[in-house]
Design a protein around this motif. Structure first.
Motif, short mmCIF file in Angstrom:
data_model
loop_
_atom_site.label_atom_id
_atom_site.label_comp_id
_atom_site.label_asym_id
_atom_site.label_seq_id
_atom_site.Cartn_x
_atom_site.Cartn_y
_atom_site.Cartn_z
N ALA A 238 0.85 -1.19 0.00
CA ALA A 238 0.00 0.00 0.00
C ALA A 238 0.89 1.25 0.00
O ALA A 238 1.85 1.34 0.76
CB ALA A 238 -0.92 0.00 1.22
N ASN A 239 0.55 2.20 -0.86
CA ASN A 239 1.35 3.42 -1.02
C ASN A 239 0.42 4.64 -0.96
O ASN A 239 -0.02 5.14 -1.99
CB ASN A 239 2.11 3.36 -2.35
N PRO A 240 0.11 5.11 0.25
CA PRO A 240 -0.87 6.19 0.37
C PRO A 240 -0.43 7.50 -0.26
O PRO A 240 -1.28 8.31 -0.65
CB PRO A 240 -1.06 6.33 1.89
N GLY A 241 0.87 7.75 -0.35
CA GLY A 241 1.31 9.00 -0.94
C GLY A 241 0.83 9.19 -2.37
O GLY A 241 0.63 10.32 -2.83
N HIS A 242 0.65 8.08 -3.08
CA HIS A 242 0.21 8.14 -4.47
C HIS A 242 -1.14 7.47 -4.70
O HIS A 242 -1.57 7.33 -5.85
CB HIS A 242 1.28 7.52 -5.38
N GLY A 243 -1.79 7.03 -3.63
CA GLY A 243 -3.09 6.41 -3.79
C GLY A 243 -3.04 5.10 -4.54
O GLY A 243 -4.01 4.75 -5.24
N MET A 244 -1.96 4.35 -4.39
CA MET A 244 -1.75 3.14 -5.16
C MET A 244 -1.46 1.95 -4.26
O MET A 244 -1.02 2.10 -3.11
CB MET A 244 -0.57 3.32 -6.13
N PRO A 254 8.15 -5.15 -10.47
CA PRO A 254 6.75 -4.73 -10.38
C PRO A 254 5.87 -5.47 -11.38
O PRO A 254 6.21 -5.59 -12.55
CB PRO A 254 6.81 -3.23 -10.69
N LEU A 255 4.74 -5.99 -10.89
CA LEU A 255 3.81 -6.75 -11.70
C LEU A 255 2.48 -6.04 -11.88
O LEU A 255 1.91 -6.05 -12.98
CB LEU A 255 3.55 -8.12 -11.06
N PHE A 256 1.94 -5.47 -10.79
CA PHE A 256 0.57 -4.95 -10.78
C PHE A 256 0.53 -3.54 -10.21
O PHE A 256 1.33 -3.18 -9.33
CB PHE A 256 -0.35 -5.84 -9.95
N ALA A 257 -0.43 -2.77 -10.71
CA ALA A 257 -0.71 -1.44 -10.19
C ALA A 257 -2.21 -1.34 -9.94
O ALA A 257 -3.01 -1.56 -10.86
CB ALA A 257 -0.27 -0.36 -11.17
N LEU A 258 -2.59 -1.04 -8.70
CA LEU A 258 -4.00 -0.91 -8.33
C LEU A 258 -4.23 0.54 -7.90
O LEU A 258 -3.69 0.99 -6.89
CB LEU A 258 -4.36 -1.86 -7.19
N ASP A 259 -5.01 1.25 -8.68
CA ASP A 259 -5.23 2.69 -8.49
C ASP A 259 -6.45 2.91 -7.61
O ASP A 259 -7.59 2.67 -8.03
CB ASP A 259 -5.41 3.37 -9.84
N CYS A 260 -6.23 3.37 -6.38
CA CYS A 260 -7.32 3.60 -5.43
C CYS A 260 -7.92 5.00 -5.54
O CYS A 260 -8.92 5.30 -4.88
CB CYS A 260 -6.82 3.39 -4.00
N PRO A 262 -9.78 6.76 -7.54
CA PRO A 262 -11.21 7.04 -7.76
C PRO A 262 -12.05 6.96 -6.48
O PRO A 262 -13.13 7.54 -6.42
CB PRO A 262 -11.62 5.95 -8.76
N PHE A 263 -11.54 6.26 -5.47
CA PHE A 263 -12.26 6.11 -4.20
C PHE A 263 -11.66 7.02 -3.11
O PHE A 263 -12.39 7.56 -2.28
CB PHE A 263 -12.22 4.66 -3.74
N GLY A 264 -10.35 7.16 -3.11
CA GLY A 264 -9.62 7.95 -2.13
C GLY A 264 -8.15 7.64 -2.28
O GLY A 264 -7.78 6.56 -2.76
N ARG A 265 -7.29 8.55 -1.87
CA ARG A 265 -5.87 8.34 -2.10
C ARG A 265 -5.10 7.95 -0.84
O ARG A 265 -3.92 8.28 -0.68
CB ARG A 265 -5.25 9.55 -2.77
N MET A 266 -5.76 7.22 0.06
CA MET A 266 -5.10 6.84 1.30
C MET A 266 -5.22 5.34 1.57
O MET A 266 -5.75 4.91 2.60
CB MET A 266 -5.69 7.63 2.47
#
Length: 297
Positions: A238-244, A254-260, A262-266
């Motif tokens: 979990a990387n709250p600084g970038h919402g990822m 690195p295999l996957f990127a999950l962009d949070c 749209p819901f919140g960046r924390m």
């Protein structure tokens, strides 16, 4: 980029903290960590108990919450503390890394809390953050406090079943999330303020050598936070600084990127559901849990 761009995986809402359990107010925790802004919750520590119930922590309100469908959330425990990390212990009890009180034990049937380790030789902790359990019953936890690049003295401890306490790391720039590989031979620690994940081998004699930088998140306002390892030994960060949330293979690719966002960046932490496929993520800005299905290798 040294590697191909990570594959983007879709996220979906899983559960939202009901309005009846939100407490918009200013707290001492928010004064220290959110510039004094009033907040209604701050979710962390996703974990399943032995009965398969899903739990999260709510740091500023001192609560352990049972996550149910829809409005069916419940308060399992509430006390004068700041519970952050949560993990299933060697028995049915749950382990709590509490910033104010140290390492605690929670009885999931009664909701009662008892101390396990409140200090080290009469010296108080800086402020515990996260906890995980090794296959042999050893408890690994991070002592983060307000450490960072200005004060890199964060600690990582191992508490053995016989009561022996080993300080494995003592120079961490904000040790936060902690996880073990599937074999239990290596430990991962998220160093939030240096935007790094460290990896080091575990030895019975507690001598740590050649700790190395395993993965680096992009620099920004906050680095890596909670982490989880899947059945294929891939690490999710979990990387709250970038919402990822990032997923990397056992070699740090690195295999996957999950962009949070749209819901919140924390996104603060993550864990896998009992199916071993569904990744559950605490998104603390919106006060909800997100979910993603992780494909096999």
């Amino acid at each position: 980029m040294w590697f191909p761009a990570p594959k983007e995986l879709p996220l979906r809402p899983f559960a939202r903290l009901p309005d009846r359990l939100r407490q918009m107010r200013r707290t001492a925790w928010a004064d220290a960590n959110r510039a004094g802004a009033p907040i209604d919750s701050f979710l962390e520590g996703p974990c399943f108990d032995r009965a398969g119930r899903f739990l999260v922590t709510d740091i500023p309100n001192g609560r352990i919450l049972l996550v149910g469908p829809g409005d069916g959330w419940d308060v399992l425990a509430e006390y004068e503390g700041w519970p952050n990390g949560l993990a299933l212990g060697a028995d049915d009890a749950l382990l709590i890394a509490d910033y104010r009180h140290g390492l605690l034990s929670l009885d999931p049937t009664r909701g009662s809390i008892t101390p396990l380790l409140e200090h080290v030789g009469s010296e108080g902790f800086l402020g515990l953050n996260d906890v995980t359990l090794g296959a042999n019953g050893a408890i690994f936890f991070t002592d983060q406090g307000q450490t960072g690049l200005q004060d890199p003295r964060g600690r990582v401890y191992r508490l053995s079943p016989d009561g022996r306490l080993d300080r494995l790391i003592s120079n961490g720039p904000s040790p936060n999330g902690i996880a073990l590989n599937k074999a239990g031979t290596h430990c991962y620690v998220a160093m939030t303020r240096s935007c790094e994940v460290w990896r080091f081998a575990l030895r019975a004699d507690a001598i740590v050598g050649k700790a190395n930088l395993f993965f680096r998140t992009p620099a920004g306002t906050s680095g890596p936070d909670g982490m989880a390892v899947d059945v294929h030994d891939r690490l999710f960060i979990a990387n709250p600084g970038h919402g990822m949330v990032w997923g990397v293979d056992p070699h740090g690719v690195p295999l996957f990127a999950l962009d949070c966002r749209p819901f919140g960046r924390m996104p603060t932490n993550c864990c896998f559901a009992p199916d071993g496929i569904t990744l559950l993520i605490t998104e603390s800005q919106s006060g909800q849990v997100l979910a993603a299905e992780i494909p096999p290798p």
